[in-house]
Design an enzyme around this catalytic site. Structure first.
Site, PDB file in Angstrom:
ATOM      1  N   HIS A  19       0.805  -1.022   0.152  1.00 14.36           N
ATOM      2  CA  HIS A  19       0.152  -0.086   0.105  1.00 14.36           C
ATOM      3  C   HIS A  19       0.614   1.474  -0.198  1.00 14.36           C
ATOM      4  O   HIS A  19       0.909   2.205  -0.287  1.00 14.36           O
ATOM      5  CB  HIS A  19      -0.670   0.275   1.058  1.00 14.36           C
ATOM      6  CG  HIS A  19      -1.923  -0.579   1.155  1.00 14.36           C
ATOM      7  ND1 HIS A  19      -3.343  -0.969   0.404  1.00 14.36           N
ATOM      8  CD2 HIS A  19      -1.845  -2.029   1.259  1.00 14.36           C
ATOM      9  CE1 HIS A  19      -4.237  -1.998   0.797  1.00 14.36           C
ATOM     10  NE2 HIS A  19      -3.309  -2.976   0.472  1.00 14.36           N
ATOM     11  N   ASP A 124      -5.529   5.834   2.033  1.00 14.97           N
ATOM     12  CA  ASP A 124      -5.805   4.820   1.007  1.00 14.97           C
ATOM     13  C   ASP A 124      -6.911   4.429   1.713  1.00 14.97           C
ATOM     14  O   ASP A 124      -7.833   5.016   2.659  1.00 14.97           O
ATOM     15  CB  ASP A 124      -4.571   3.913   2.297  1.00 14.97           C
ATOM     16  CG  ASP A 124      -5.269   2.834   1.622  1.00 14.97           C
ATOM     17  OD1 ASP A 124      -5.768   1.929   1.270  1.00 14.97           O
ATOM     18  OD2 ASP A 124      -3.704   2.328   0.815  1.00 14.97           O
ATOM     19  N   THR A 146      -5.466   1.405  -4.033  1.00 22.38           N
ATOM     20  CA  THR A 146      -4.481   0.873  -4.293  1.00 22.38           C
ATOM     21  C   THR A 146      -4.493  -0.581  -5.185  1.00 22.38           C
ATOM     22  O   THR A 146      -3.779  -1.347  -5.688  1.00 22.38           O
ATOM     23  CB  THR A 146      -3.345   0.079  -3.515  1.00 22.38           C
ATOM     24  OG1 THR A 146      -4.124  -1.019  -2.759  1.00 22.38           O
ATOM     25  CG2 THR A 146      -2.811   1.371  -1.978  1.00 22.38           C
ATOM     26  N   GLN A 348      12.374  -5.593  -6.116  1.00 23.70           N
ATOM     27  CA  GLN A 348      11.882  -6.477  -7.434  1.00 23.70           C
ATOM     28  C   GLN A 348      11.717  -5.671  -8.683  1.00 23.70           C
ATOM     29  O   GLN A 348      12.433  -6.146  -9.585  1.00 23.70           O
ATOM     30  CB  GLN A 348      10.195  -6.753  -6.742  1.00 23.70           C
ATOM     31  CG  GLN A 348       9.891  -7.468  -7.722  1.00 23.70           C
ATOM     32  CD  GLN A 348       8.295  -7.781  -7.347  1.00 23.70           C
ATOM     33  OE1 GLN A 348       8.140  -8.837  -6.153  1.00 23.70           O
ATOM     34  NE2 GLN A 348       6.922  -6.867  -7.486  1.00 23.70           N
TER      35      GLN A 348
END
Ligand code: UDX
Length: 472
Positions: A19, A124, A146, A348
């Site tokens: 998030h 959020d 998100t 990543q």
């Protein structure tokens, strides 16, 4: 009477890696366009991030227009892991968070902020109470989603009682979406009752959306066109994604080094060094994100599938999940050690962008899905729970940028042979090449959407100009 000409947004992120990552990137885009940002999340998250990265200041935000603050989730030492259940965590957080957010806004309103108080709270969607707080102060509120619009649409239908629970139909048709079988809906619906705390969070996201000045969605128009058009009829919806660091979307911004922040230790150099001497498109990257993980049995099936495949692989198994790896001599097997690297966390985006990576076995968390899509990396979907189930359906059947492993109904896991078949299809067959080409198409569309004049860029510009008008 206001006299300032720079708008300030308080960006409130839910304290979880999946998030906070997109909200940091969105904050950076706004900061780049001249908005002042106060980035806020629970103190527990900042504390963990700093401890695990030996970072004692907030310089990791990389922008002079962004500074960080915190509220409390009621568990400053440990966050949700310190609570006895997610239901208790949620109840505490919703109460304490609301109060500490009010205290923070009050402090920012009267504090030493160069005559630049908060104009808008971007929060959020997991924390709808933040909108109520914003409205109590008479300031603008923008909800930030998100997860993909398809998933938001499903949860909104549940909130409106338009999907009956427990599920009773075998197939569901929602406006703007492909037909979904019951087991392709998010796990909190299909496995109704499995995680009541999360169920309440996801279905409560849009309870007060009618009061929001904007709904900002981390997706892009070209990706979810029909459902976006449908939701735009009922919400003030603006797509502003994909929210990934701009250096990965625009070659000219390579110098804008941004590796994000992480609550996990990561050894960037070791991972990239390992990839550097592997042939092009030869490595399978495997990761299940920051929260969920496959069961022990599923981990074993995957481990053997990777080993038998004889392909190179880099597998992220978080420290808390390592006990699920096969026991005995498996981990010492020289063939395995030669072909595979198992790490507890990795950079990543840098991994996905590396030439050596040929495909991504992923749980299909929304960030991982968008990251693979933006970098043109084809996926093998192995969803675990939550929105990942629906995301995986879209990855395979709607966007044609991946395959999906089929779970054996009797054993409740995807067997090693099934995973192996997917690996072979992706890495060794013509079908794999087709999917790879299609992934490249998505990469270009994603890039176009945030380039100057692209669908998301236009929406961000419009948002920024309305904020500036309001602040003036
Ligand atoms: C959670 C939910 O599980 C997901 O379904 C939802 O859409 C967002 O919130 P998470 O499971 O952590 O997220 O997955 P994901 O959304 O993919 O986010 C993980 C983030 O961590 C990605 O940005 C990814 O790049 C990053 N990551 C992951 C690393 O940087 N290194 C790793 O080793 C693994």
């Amino acid at each position: 009477m206001k006299t300032k000409d720079v708008a300030r947004c308080l960006v409130l992120a839910y304290p979880a890696q999946g998030h906070i990552n997109p909200m940091i990137q969105f904050s950076k885009r706004l900061a780049h366009k001249g908005i002042n940002i106060t980035l806020v999340t629970a103190l527990s998250f900042w504390n963990q991030t700093k401890t695990n990265n030996n970072n004692n200041d907030n310089n990791f935000l990389f922008s002079p227009n962004i500074h960080s603050e915190s509220i409390s989730d009621g568990y400053d030492d440990g966050g949700h892991l310190a609570a006895s259940s997610i239901e208790i965590y949620k109840d505490t957080f919703w109460k304490v968070g609301r109060k500490t957010l009010s205290d923070l806004i009050r402090k920012l309103m009267v504090g030493n902020y160069n005559n630049n108080p908060v104009d808008c709270v971007i929060y959020d969607s997991f924390m709808p109470w933040a909108l109520d707080v914003a409205k109590e102060f008479g300031i603008l509120g923008a909800v930030f989603c998100t997860q993909p619009c398809a998933v938001n649409n499903i949860y909104f239908h549940v909130h409106k009682n338009l999907i009956e629970l427990p599920l009773s139909e075998s197939e569901y048709s929602l406006p703007g979406m492909v037909k979904l079988l019951a087991h392709e809906l998010p796990s909190f619906l299909y496995e109704y009752g499995s995680y009541p705390g999360y169920f309440d969070i996801v279905t409560g996201q849009f309870s007060n959306v009618h009061k929001a000045d904007w709904v900002l969605a981390n997706t892009f128009y070209e990706l979810e066109q029909e459902v976006i058009e449908w939701l735009s009829k009922i919400w003030p919806l603006n797509t502003i994604g994909p929210c990934i660091p701009s250096m990965y979307l625009d070659e000219r911004l390579q110098e804008d080094k941004d590796y994000g922040i992480s609550i996990h230790n990561q050894n960037i150099d070791a991972c990239i060094k390992w990839l550097n001497d592997k042939p092009k498109s030869s490595v399978i990257y495997v990761s299940f994100g920051s929260m969920a993980g496959p069961t022990e049995k599923q981990t074993e099936e995957l481990a053997y599938a990777l080993k038998i495949s004889n392909h190179y692989f880099m597998w992220v198994v978080r420290a808390s999940e390592q006990n699920k790896l096969p026991k005995g001599t498996f981990m010492e097997d020289s063939a395995l050690l030669e072909k595979g690297l198992i790490v507890t966390w990795c950079p990543q985006l840098q991994v996905l962008t590396h030439d050596a990576v040929g495909c991504f076995i992923s749980h299909c968390g929304w960030n991982s899905t968008l990251e693979a899509l933006c970098l043109g990396v084809p996926m093998i979907a192995m969803p675990v729970w939550s929105d990942q189930i629906t995301n995986a359906k879209y990855v395979k059947d709607v966007w044609n940028m991946g395959l999906k492993v089929v779970v054996d109904e009797v054993e409740g896991v995807a067997k090693r042979e099934t995973i192996l078949d997917c690996i072979k299809e992706m890495m060794e067959s013509e079908k794999g090449n087709e999917i790879r080409e299609n992934a490249m198409k998505w990469k270009n569309l994603a890039k176009d959407s945030v380039d100057e004049g692209g669908s998301s860029d236009k929406n961000i510009e419009e948002f920024v100009s309305k904020l500036a008008q309001y602040a003036a």
